[in-house]
Every structure is written in C-alpha cells, then in structure tokens.
Design a protein around this motif. Sequence first.
Motif, short mmCIF file in Angstrom:
data_model
loop_
_atom_site.label_atom_id
_atom_site.label_comp_id
_atom_site.label_asym_id
_atom_site.label_seq_id
_atom_site.Cartn_x
_atom_site.Cartn_y
_atom_site.Cartn_z
N THR A 1178 0.83 -1.20 0.00
CA THR A 1178 0.00 0.00 0.00
C THR A 1178 0.86 1.24 0.00
O THR A 1178 2.05 1.22 0.33
N ARG A 1179 0.21 2.38 -0.37
CA ARG A 1179 0.95 3.64 -0.42
C ARG A 1179 1.45 4.02 0.95
O ARG A 1179 2.53 4.56 1.12
N ALA A 1180 0.71 3.70 1.98
CA ALA A 1180 1.15 4.02 3.33
C ALA A 1180 2.46 3.32 3.65
O ALA A 1180 3.34 3.86 4.30
N PHE A 1181 2.59 2.12 3.17
CA PHE A 1181 3.82 1.39 3.42
C PHE A 1181 4.98 1.99 2.65
O PHE A 1181 6.09 2.11 3.13
N LEU A 1182 4.71 2.42 1.44
CA LEU A 1182 5.78 2.98 0.62
C LEU A 1182 6.29 4.32 1.17
O LEU A 1182 7.43 4.69 0.97
N LEU A 1183 5.42 5.02 1.87
CA LEU A 1183 5.80 6.34 2.39
C LEU A 1183 6.22 6.30 3.83
O LEU A 1183 6.59 7.32 4.40
N SER A 1184 6.10 5.15 4.46
CA SER A 1184 6.48 5.07 5.88
C SER A 1184 7.15 3.75 6.13
O SER A 1184 7.19 2.85 5.29
N SER A 1185 7.63 3.61 7.34
CA SER A 1185 8.34 2.37 7.70
C SER A 1185 7.40 1.30 8.21
O SER A 1185 7.82 0.16 8.37
N SER A 1186 6.18 1.61 8.49
CA SER A 1186 5.23 0.59 8.99
C SER A 1186 4.75 -0.26 7.83
O SER A 1186 4.45 0.25 6.76
N PRO A 1187 4.67 -1.61 8.05
CA PRO A 1187 4.28 -2.48 6.95
C PRO A 1187 2.79 -2.31 6.62
O PRO A 1187 1.97 -2.09 7.50
N GLY A 1188 2.46 -2.44 5.37
CA GLY A 1188 1.06 -2.37 4.96
C GLY A 1188 0.87 -3.11 3.66
O GLY A 1188 1.42 -2.73 2.64
N ARG A 1189 0.12 -4.21 3.73
CA ARG A 1189 -0.11 -5.03 2.53
C ARG A 1189 -1.60 -5.31 2.39
O ARG A 1189 -2.26 -5.65 3.36
N GLU A 1190 -2.08 -5.17 1.19
CA GLU A 1190 -3.47 -5.47 0.87
C GLU A 1190 -3.52 -6.70 -0.02
O GLU A 1190 -2.73 -6.83 -0.96
N ALA A 1191 -4.48 -7.56 0.28
CA ALA A 1191 -4.62 -8.77 -0.52
C ALA A 1191 -5.15 -8.42 -1.91
O ALA A 1191 -5.98 -7.53 -2.06
N THR A 1192 -4.69 -9.13 -2.90
CA THR A 1192 -5.23 -8.98 -4.26
C THR A 1192 -6.49 -9.83 -4.38
O THR A 1192 -6.64 -10.88 -3.75
N LEU A 1193 -7.42 -9.37 -5.24
CA LEU A 1193 -8.76 -9.96 -5.25
C LEU A 1193 -8.81 -11.36 -5.86
O LEU A 1193 -9.48 -12.25 -5.34
N LEU A 1194 -8.11 -11.56 -6.96
CA LEU A 1194 -8.24 -12.85 -7.64
C LEU A 1194 -7.75 -14.01 -6.79
O LEU A 1194 -8.47 -15.01 -6.62
N PRO A 1195 -6.55 -13.94 -6.19
CA PRO A 1195 -6.15 -15.06 -5.33
C PRO A 1195 -7.07 -15.22 -4.12
O PRO A 1195 -7.34 -16.34 -3.68
N LEU A 1196 -7.57 -14.09 -3.61
CA LEU A 1196 -8.49 -14.17 -2.47
C LEU A 1196 -9.77 -14.89 -2.88
O LEU A 1196 -10.27 -15.77 -2.16
#
Length: 1628
Positions: A1178-1196
């Motif tokens: 996620t953009r929050a992860f790219l701009l900060s040091s805290s991890p942030g990952r969102e699941a992609t829809l198709l594999p989910l």
Amino acid sequence: MTESYVKKLAAILLDAITDKDPLVQEQVCGALCALGEAAPEEALGACEEYLRQHEKLAHPYRTMILRAMEVVVSSHIGELDKAKARAVTLLASSEMTRAKELVCDWQRAASNVLVAVGKRFVGTVMEELLSKFQPGALPHCSVVQTLANLAASNVFGMVPFLTSLLSTMLPMLGMAKHDAMRVAFCCALQHFSESILEYLADLDQAPDPTVRKDTFATDMLSAYDILFTHWLQSREAKLRLAVLEALGPMSHLLPGEKLEEQLPKLLPGVLALYKKHAETVHVSKSLGQILEAAVSMGSRTLEPQLDSLLAALHAQICAPVESSSPLVVSNQKEVLRCFTVLARCAPDRLLAFLLPKLDASNERTRVGTLQVVRHVINSAASQMEVKKPFILSSMRLPLLDTNTKVKRAVVQVISAMAHHGYLEQPGGEAMVEYIVQQCALPPETELQKLGPDSEDLTADSVRAVSVSALYLVSTAVDRMSDVLWPYLLAFLTPVRFTGALTPLCRSLVYLAQKRQEVGAEAFLIQSDSNVTLPSPYAITARLLTVSSQPYMGDGRGAASLRLLNALHRSIHPLLGQRWATTIPPLLEHLDEFTEETLSQKEWEEKLLAFLRDTLAVVSDNTWICQLSLEMCKQLPCYNGLPQEKNFLYKCVGTVLGATSSKDVVRRQLRELLETAGHQEEAEREGLACCFGICAISHLDDVLAQLGDFMRSDVFRKSTGIFNIFKERSENELEKLKGTVILCYGHVAARAPRELVLPKVESDLLPNMFHYFSTKVLGIKVETKDPALKLCLVQSMCMASQAICNNAQAGSFHFSRKPELVAQMMEFIKAEPPDSLRSPLRKKAMLACTYLVSLEPALEEQVRADLVRHCLHSVLSVLPDPEGERDHQESLYLDTMHALEDLLTSLLRRDMTPQGLQIMVEHLRPWIKSPRGHERVRALGLSACLLRHFLDHLRVGALVPFHNLGLLIGLFSPRCADLWPATRQEAVSCVYALLYLQLGYEGFARDYRDDVVERLLTLKDGLVDPDPDVLFHTCHSIGQIIAKRLPPEQLISLLLTMFEGLGDPDKNCSRAATVMINCLLKERGHVLLEKVPELVTVLRSKLRDTREEDILKAAQHSVYLLASQHCAAVVASLLGSPLPFDSHTCTLWRALAVEPSLTTQVLGLLLDKMSRDVPFKETRAFLLSSSPGREATLLPLAATCALYEVMSAPASGPAVLGLYPQLFAALLLRVSCTVGVVLPRTLQAKERRSAAVAPAPRTLEPCSSAVEALQAMLLRGGSEDVVQRMELEGGWQLLRTSAGHEEGVARLASAMAKFAGPRLPLVMAALVCTQGSIYEIQRVTSTGFLAELLNSNVVNDLMLLESLLDSLAARQKDPCASVRRLVLRGLANIASGSPDKVQAHGPQLLTAVLGGLDDGDDPHSLVALEAMVGLARLLDLMEPQDLHPVLPHVAIRIRPFFDSEKVELRSASIRLFGHLNKACHGGGCEDGFLEQVVGGLVPLLLHLQDPQAAVSSVRPVHERPQPQVRGAGRGPAEAPPGGAGPALRGVPQLRLQTPDAPPPRPAGPPGEHQPVLLQEQLGGRPRCRPDAHRVPGAARGGRAPAAGGPGAAHSSAPAAAQGPSPAGAREGC
C-alpha cells in the motif's frame, strides 16, 4: 356313427347324469338330445336300457333322462317303428306309475313321453293306459292327466276312445275323495270336451264324420251334476278353478233344455266366484264359454240376468289392477269377449248400460266404459251399425274430459269408429279435430315416474296414440280419404295446432298423393269455395316458417317441405317441376344432420334461397304481393315463438325484395315498424334482417322509410325532458331506437356494396349515433341501456364488415375510424371484468376487428390500449359455476373467437417477427398469471396467433427469426402447467414456433419435420398427472427444441427460461430447469462467449427462489455448463462479488459433483491463486516504515472458491488426487497472507455486513486460507491432522506473524504423525516452491521441511537424504530466517534420526559452522540457531569429526559471552559447556584449556548475570536423548558427581580449592536451584532436581514462543544422581 359307438357314447353320458352340479346335468341332457338327433332309435334304446338296469337310480336323474327321451321322440316321431314305440311306451308307463305318491317332475316327464309317442302311435299308448284305467278302481293320478294331455295333443286320434273312457270314468268321479284326483278328473273332462268341440268343428276332416254332439250329452250331463253340485262347493280354490275350467267347454255339450234349466243357477254361481278368487281370468273364460253356449242355443233365461252380468263384467273391466300382469290382460280379454257375446244378443241393453257411465265421476269407470265401447264397435259392427248416431252423440262428453287416461281411451274409440264408418256421419269432424288436438299436445321430455300402484299415463302417451291413430286412419282406412281431404288442411295454419303439424303433414302428403292418382281436379284445393280452408299463400307462409325449426315436433321441417312439394299444383301451377329439384336437396340436408349438429344459420339461408328461387319461378307481382301480405298477417301468430318469428321477418324481407311495387314495399315496411314488438330482442333482430334483405333491391326506399319513421311523431313526442305525459316510456323508446339502429346496420351489411360505401359516413353512421345519444339542454347524453349499446355495437360491426368486404375498401379512407374504435373501447371497458352476461364485448371486438383493417392505421398507443383492454375484458372473466356452464359456454366461446379475430387482424398489419413479439408481449402477463383459467386462455390465444402467422408466412428472402428464443422460452415452461389444457396449448405454441423457424430457413409450408412432429405425440404425456411422466415429457420437448433451435437463438432462449425460474407455478419453474439443463447438455458447447452472462443470471435467479428443486436444478445447470466450459465458468464465478453470497457458494459446490470436473476446477483455482501476486504494497507502506499489505482480489476469490468446492462431500476423490498440490499451495497461501489486510472496499463491505448480521465465514485473507487448508485436509482424509492442530492451537498460530513459524512446525509435526503416506508428494511440492520470490513462502516451506526432520517418519519413508539436500541448498538463501530454519532442520536430525547423525556428521558440522560464521544476519539469529543446533549434535558426532573444529568453535562463540542479548549469552555459555564435554578424552584438552582460561573471567562475571537464563546455565542436555542405533551406549547423561563439562579438561590439582565448602543439601522438589560455576569449579555437585532448560531442547533448537529464538525452556529433567566418592575425589 356306428351303433356300438352311439351306445358307448350314450353310456358315458348317462353315467355323467348323476353329477351333483345341476349345470352339468343340464349339459348331459342336452348332449343326449343332440345324440338323439343323429341316431334317435339307438339313443332311445340306450336310455331305456340304462333306466331298466339302474332301478335304484334316484328320481331326479331319471327325470333328466326322460326329458331327453321326450325331446328325441317329439323330434323324430315319424322315424320310430312300432316296436320301439311300444318299448318306449312301456318304459314311460312303468316310470309314471312306479311311485304311488305324487312326484310331479318325474311323473310329468314320463307322461310327456307317452303324449309324444301318442301323437303317432295313439293305439299303442291307449292300450297301455287303458290297462291301468280299469272300471271299479281309481287309476293313478298321472294316468288320468296323461289321457287329458293326449286328448289335447291328438284330437282325431283320441275322440273315438272318449265314449268308452267317459263311461269308465263317470263311476270313478264318485269314488274320488282326494282333491288332487278330482283336479285330474276335471282337467280330463275339460280337455275331453275341448277335443270333442274341435273334432266337431272340423268334422269334414275327421276320420269318423258320423260323430255327433249328442253322443256325449248324457255322459257330460252326469259329470256336470257331480262337478257343479258337489265339487264346485269345495273350499279348495284349486279344485274350484279346475271345475270352472271344465264347466266352460262342457256347457257346449250339455243338452239344450238342461242348459236352459241350469242357467239360472249356473250363471250366479259362476259370478259369485269373482269375489272368491283374486285371479279371475278362469272365471271370465268359463263365463264367456257358458254365455256363448247359451246364446248359440237361443236361451230365453239369459235376459233376466243381463243386469247382473253387465254389472259384474263392467266391474271387472274397471277394476284397479296392475295392467302389466299377464293374467290381468288375459282376464280383460275374456271379459271383453263376454261383452261381445252380450252385444250380439242384446245391443240395446248393452248401450243403455254403458253410455250413461261415460259421465261417471270415477276415472276408472269412464276409461273402462270407453274400452268396452271400442271393443263392441270392433267386435259387433253389424249390431252397432244402426247405433252410430247414438254412439257419436254420446261421445260429446268424453271429448271434453281432461283426464289423460280418458283422452287416450277416447282416441282409441275414435280410431275404432274411423274403421267402421262412424266419422262419415254428422259429428264425425269433431272426432277428427279431437285427434288433431291431442296430436298437438306438447311432448313430454321425460316420462312420469310411476309408482307401483299408479296407472297414470303421461301426455306424451296420449299424443303418441293420437299421432298413430291419425296416420293409421289416414292411410289404412280408405273410406276416410274423403272425410280427411281437404278437411285436415284447415288445421295447418291455426297456432294451437302447431304441435300436430308433423302428423298432419304426413297424413296430408299421403292423402294428396292418393288424390293425385285419382285425378287433377280431385287434387286441387278449392279454397275460394270453402272459407274454412287456408289459401295457398297461407299454406306456403306457414309451412315455410315452421320449417325453420326442422327438428322440432318430431321433424316438422321435413314433413312441411314434403307437403309443400305435394301441394305444388294448388300453390302455383309453375312450381311443380322446380320444386321437384329444389326440395329433395333440402330433405337430404336434414337427413345428414341432427338437431345438435345442424347449423341454424346455414339452414335458414337455404330456406331463404329456396324462397327466392320460388319467387323467381313464379315471377308474378300480384302473387308475390299477396304472399307478402299473408306473411305479415301471420306475424302476430308467432308472438311466443321468437325464432320462427325472426325467420318469418326474413321471409317478409325476401318477398318484399322480389316485388316490383314500391308502394307495397313502403307500406309494408312502415306497417312493420309500427306494429313490431320492439321489446323482444329476437323480433328486433328479425325486423332489422327484414329491412336489410329488402335493401338488397330497394335501398333508397328502405333508407327513406327509416328516415320518415325517425322524423315521425313516434320519436318527437318523447324527446323533451320536461314532457311529463309521455306516450312511450323511456324503456320503450330505447328499444325503438335500438330497432332503428339495427335496421341501419343490416342495411349496411346486406345492401349492394357499390351503393353502401358512399352512404356510410354521410347517412348510415350519423343516423346510428344520432339515436344512440340525445341532447338534453344542448348537452350530449349517451344512453345507459345495455340493449341499445348492443344494437349500436352490432350495427357498427356489420357496417365495418360491409366496408371491409367492399372491393374499394383498400382505397377508402375511413375518417371516423379512430372515433369508432375509441367508442368500442369505452364499451368494452364498461363491461364487468369478472363476468360475461351479454354479447356486447364480443360484438365490439368484432367491430374493431373490421375497423383495424381499414385505413388510416391506428396509432401505436391506441393499438396497445385496444389489445390491453380487450385481453383484460375477456381473459379475466371467471369460469361459470357448474349449473350455468352450459348456458354461458357458447357465449364465452364466441367472445374468445372474436378476441382471436381481433388479435389476428392486428397481427396482419405487421406480419413480422417484431409484430408477433409485440402481440405476445401483451399476452405475457396472462400467460404467467397465477389463475389457471387465465393462463389456459392466454395460451390458446397465443397458439391461435402463431398458427395464423404460420399459415400466412411469406418469406421473400432467408431472414432470421430473431426472437424465436424469446418466444420458445416463454411458452415451453408452460408444458408443465398445473392445468392439462394449458400444457396442450403450450406444446401447440412450441410446435408452431419451430415450424416458423423452418419457414424462415426456407422450407416449404407443407414440409413436415420428423423431429418437430414428435411434439404432437408427446401431448398425451402431458395429460398424465404423474410428475415423473410430466417432467420426462418436458425433457423430451427440450431435446426437440435443442435439435431445431438456431445457435444464435440459444442464449436468448436460455435467458428467457432463467426468467421462468421465478414462476409462481412451481411445476413451470421446474420444467424450465429441466429444459435449461437439457439445452445446456445438448447445445452447451456453443455458449463459451455467453458463460459470464449465464452465470450471472443463474446467480441472480438463485437469490430470488427458495425452492429446493430449483436450487438443485440450477446447480446442475452450472455443472453442465462447466463440464463444457470449465475455465469460463470458473472465471465467471471468480468474478462474483466478495464475500461470496450463499447462492454463489452453492454454485461453487455444484462443481464438485463429478470427480473429473472437480479435479479440473481445483486445478484452475490453484492456478488462479498461485499465479497472481498475493498482495500489493500500500501507499502508506511505501511512504512510511510501517508495513502495509493489501490482498489482491483474484487469489483471495480463488481461495474462497477452493474452500467452497472442497466443502462439498463429493469433492473427496478430486481432493485426494490433488492432495500434495493443494496442500502446498494453500500452506504457502497462508504464509503470504499473514498480516495482509483486505482492500479498503472490501473492508467497508465487511463492516457493513457484520453490522447487519455476522457472516458465517470471515473474508480476512489469512483466515480464509487457513479455512481452505482445513477443508482440504478434512476432505483429503486427514481429519486427525486438523484435530491435533486444533488441540495444540496450531491454526491460531498460523494466522499470526509471531506464531506462524511455530504453527507451521506443529502442522508439520501433525502431518508426520497422522499423514505420513502423503509426505513424499507433499515434500516434493514444497521443495519446488523453495525458490519462491516471496521470502515468507520460502520461510514457510523451509520451516515445514525442517520440522519433518524432527520425526523418524522421514527416515522410514527414505526422505532423509532428499530433505537434507533440499535444506542444504537453501543455506545461502538471502533470507536470514530461511538460513536459520535450515540450521534448525539440520539439528532436528538429532531428534528425528539420531542414528543418521554420524553418517552426515561432516555435512552437518560444516553447515553449523557456516551458521556461526554467518555475517549477513545483523541480529545473529542464524548464529544463535547454529549454537543451539551444535549443542544438540555434539554428543552424536564422531569425535574425529568434532575435535579438529572445537577450538575454532570455542573461539567463534567467545564474543557472544558478552552479547547484549540474553539468548546469545545463554546459548554460547551452554555450548561452551558442551564443547568442554566433547573435548574430554580427545587429545584436545590443552588447546581447549587455553579457551577456558581466556573465557574464565567472563564466565565468572556472568555468575552474577541479572538474567537467570544466563546465570543458571547447565550444560547438560535436559531432553532425554534417544538411543543411538549401533553406538553401543545409552542416552547422554550427566557425569558422575554432577560436575559440568565446562572445566572437565582443566587439571584438578590446578583448580581445586582445599577448603572448598561442603556440598549444599538439595532444595525442595521443583525448586529452582541453579548450579553455579563455582560449584562446577569446586567439583561439588548437588543432588537436586533440575528444572533448567537448554535453549531449543524442547523442540530440537527452535525459538521459544515468548523469548525469541533459542530462549525456550524444556521441562525434561536431567539425572538427579549425586557424584560418587571417587568422582568427588578425582574432580574434573
């Protein structure tokens, strides 16, 4: 047949006669008779011999044999010889007299045999009988009876014997004391007397013509004295009747003077017996014979007794008795015979007695008297000849009698009179008129139900007798011809004789033909000279009018036409030849039909054509005018007969149309308008027809007369609203207007087409509407009278039809068409929608039907409104109750036909598929109506439209029928409707649609397709209420549709049928599913591009239904679609919104029905889940040091789909087949979703759904993956793995970042324990994933494989080598966690396969040392794992492999003594102790001593380490080590004395302190008491339990759950054995 054969056959039959079954006995008797037909003498001989040989045979069987013998003798008496006759006679005589007592059947059978023989061999029989009939002794009773019967059967043979018989018998009469014997003698005397009388009557043929009656007089007188004086007084009724029967014939043989003397006593005696016997026929018969004897000898004593005789006989004839009894009928005949005798001797006395009784009050007396009169007229004609006037005058009163039985008797008397010339006398006409009146009685439709004691007769019986009498008198009595002709003609025209027209016409036809034979002059009717006779015009008008109802009155139509034909010369001289050719076809037409099948309209048209032809032949204006006047004159005669009057009006119009006199036409039309009964609907209609027919020839005169009538005072006087004194009521005026409007309508319909068209808008329509609405105070007010509305609608219909039928209709611009259509719609809308009581809407729709075809065309909205209103007005009508069904059915059928015509007329304006679709769309709501009667009507209309479209299909080029699928999809599910009639109509619709498609494909109209024709044979299956049969038929229909439907129409058909899944009729929705599945199975291969649309529709339809059958069928549809387009279906379902709703889940589970398909689906889902990126940063992860990952829809989505598919029990085989791939993929899916969140859109959706209702399953990515993994293990047979993980909390650990490695390890441990056979393939699948680009996946797979080495199962499965190779290959993995887990796995060999450590020692040691030297791990976790692992492996390695590297290890771990991390300090110190142990005795103590000395200070300092995990380190392994296979020693244990190995290599003298404190006592059990380094240095161990843990000991060196890697504790205690004294002395 030979004689021996007959005897044998007869013997067999005779032996069978004793069978107990009566039926068998009768059959044997019949067989004997048949045998006697072929060989009579042999058969008789066999029977005779059998009876003589079987003396003791019971009499019932003897009787059967005797009966057979009688039949044979009677049939073949001429073939018997005298010897055989004598033998049979002797046998029968013996059988008859064998029993003294009376055995009736047996003795009667033997007697009958004797009588049969006596018909030819009377002498032989008499010889035998006389031998048993001797003087002085009473004979056997049967002998006397046989003599009597023989006398009756053979008169000429017996009479010569009677003199001697009587002389022998007379003395016996006094000797007979028993009644049976006396009855036998009476019977003998009766038959003897009758034989004598018959002999004397045929004396010319007798063998002895000298026989005289007086020969027997003396004997008969003697017998008479005994019978009358003694035996007649007996109390035994049977004897008295026998005496009576004998006295009758005996009275003829008595001497005349003796009879005269006895009559005063004899007659009263006989009459007295009427009161003693209920059955009086014998009394009456005997009395008649006595009276005949008395009259024949001219008795003078009879006259004084006439009164008593007449009274007694009259009472008998009038007695209330059961008329159907044969004895009663016989008694009446005998009584009438007595009256005949008295009429011949005393006619005056008889009539004086009878005729006054015709006025009696008692009905039976009057009827009985009439019966006697009729009989006397017939039987005593000569005596009654002079009494005719008297008798005729006496009949006046009976003619007025209203009693039906009296009427019947009167008709019978008149019939008798006709035969004897009475009706030729003055007053005879009244008798003829009476018969005609009775013929005119209305026939009863049902005979009266008569009670058991009732003698009532229906009027129909009177009428039937009268009709028969009239015809009989007319045809059978020649003398009546002059009486009846032409008198009967006078009864043709009076209305009261209408019911008698048929018999009158038949009689007159016969009489006319008979007169024609005499001559022309005798035949002609002279009506001018006889004013009572009707004129030829009256006869013509009358007979023609009544012929309009041809089957009434026993077929008066045919009878009237035949009479017309017979009277042609009297009617007009020119008509004979013409009518001879025109009337027979009319009669043939009537013969071809019945009252139920005859078309009344067609028949009337034929009669009117006959009338027109007649007028054309006559061509005499005067004659025609006279006929019209006569017809108008007869109109009031039919006031109660509306149908006949209606037809007569048409006849009047026809005749007026043929006349050339305009004055007559105008005068007659004016008179008709003024005198007509406008209140009667039929009369209004008839008058209008009259005007219409007349307008064919006199259009201007008719219109002028209607205009004059409109302007007359008839209307003007009643138009003012304030006119209080109205001459006509409002209702009368409305009816009068209705008549005029109808007249205009019929004028428009019948007038010449070329003359009507210019007058429609200028004259006809304005006048119609002028009378329909009136102006009151300048305001236009429309009438509310339904009859007037009906007249206007009917007239409009006829006018519109006339315009349409005009040759110039195509160019005619009807400007008032929209106005008329709107008016008709208003009428239709005003009708009640739920009932049908008048033909208004029918006629309004017919008018619209004709108007639609005219120009200008209706606007689209007007067309739609017209169809909508008409459908609602007709289809919503409720079915009639059972009682009124017959009354309303024809009206409703006519209305439906009118609606069909209207819809087809509208369709003809747009004969395209789109036009057809528009019409069907109007019907769609009715086709799907919840009310059955509406559905069946709508389907019937649809079938009618489709047939019309098919019949008029004209395809100029090969064009597509683009809406075929939509239409078939609408109709085909109705094949399973709850109403059988609806199913039939639905099949007809599908049938027509498929032929329409064939027509659009270019096939000829007469082409018949075998596949489509099968639909007609399937109709029978739709009648069966059995659901199995019904839906099997629907499946067959679906197959037919699938074979003939174009590919481009398939998707529209399926989508339409999907709409049918929500049909309120469950049968139809189920039929839709059956057909959908059939189509998918047969044609699904062409639907690849439409799969997403179909799946979407299916999913939406499942949301709208709750029917279990529909749900199952929808699942099957998805299965069928997926079996042909698996990838497309899977892709479409994956596109469903997340989280999957229950219906989508249902569709996923439907794909698990068949193993091969399930395998394919699972493979696709695995591919979808694995190929795409599992998450995105996620953009929050790219701009900060805290991890942030969102699941992609198709594999989910694929993960969720996998769970749904594998949750179906049927998916088991497929899951087993893909077990390793599924396990590996799902485990890695779990790993890459740890800590991954849902996309923001799904997060919001999840929160909303949770707020409404908690979801059964969470959409959280990791949890979804874990659930899918659980489902996979359960369906793959690894339930124990799931349960173990549940108990250990492993599933929860898998979901968390902190516990994921621990969860994987527990999963691997459970798999190793409970799913060992699955591990080779699972391991291979995981090894393939170790090169994954995702570190977490490599960590998970490495952790799983590493934990497998902790179990001995890998050794059993020979997986150790490959596992070691796989782990060793990951030693250089860029991920420190992977390298760490590799070291853990290698160290796990110490637990799982300790006996393999030495074999792989160098490899393991190299790997561990490499871990100690790992410099890429900033946190030194790899080094920590290496130290822990090395500590586990040291004791199991070969010393020669270990000693060279110990110094290096000691040097490498020295820096960790001072590490800031507790785990590193603890592990390094512990490993240091193990190194000390390992170097003991290996020659490396000196080298290691240097490391001890160098590290002594830090070790001493760490005794005060604030972390207990460091200060309390024990180097001894606390985990019990498994026995090393082949090593020859037990598990590693602490050395004696408990001294640690850390300083074991230090010389004792150099380190031991002399004054070291003594050992401390052991603490309490379980107390944490660390062994300090000073204790190790002093060599004084304590004997206490130890609770210390070596890092990683509990699981072979894995990180603890709460203290980081290497900080876990073990609960396995070390040995608590104290040091031996030697050990204490020796020290380290």
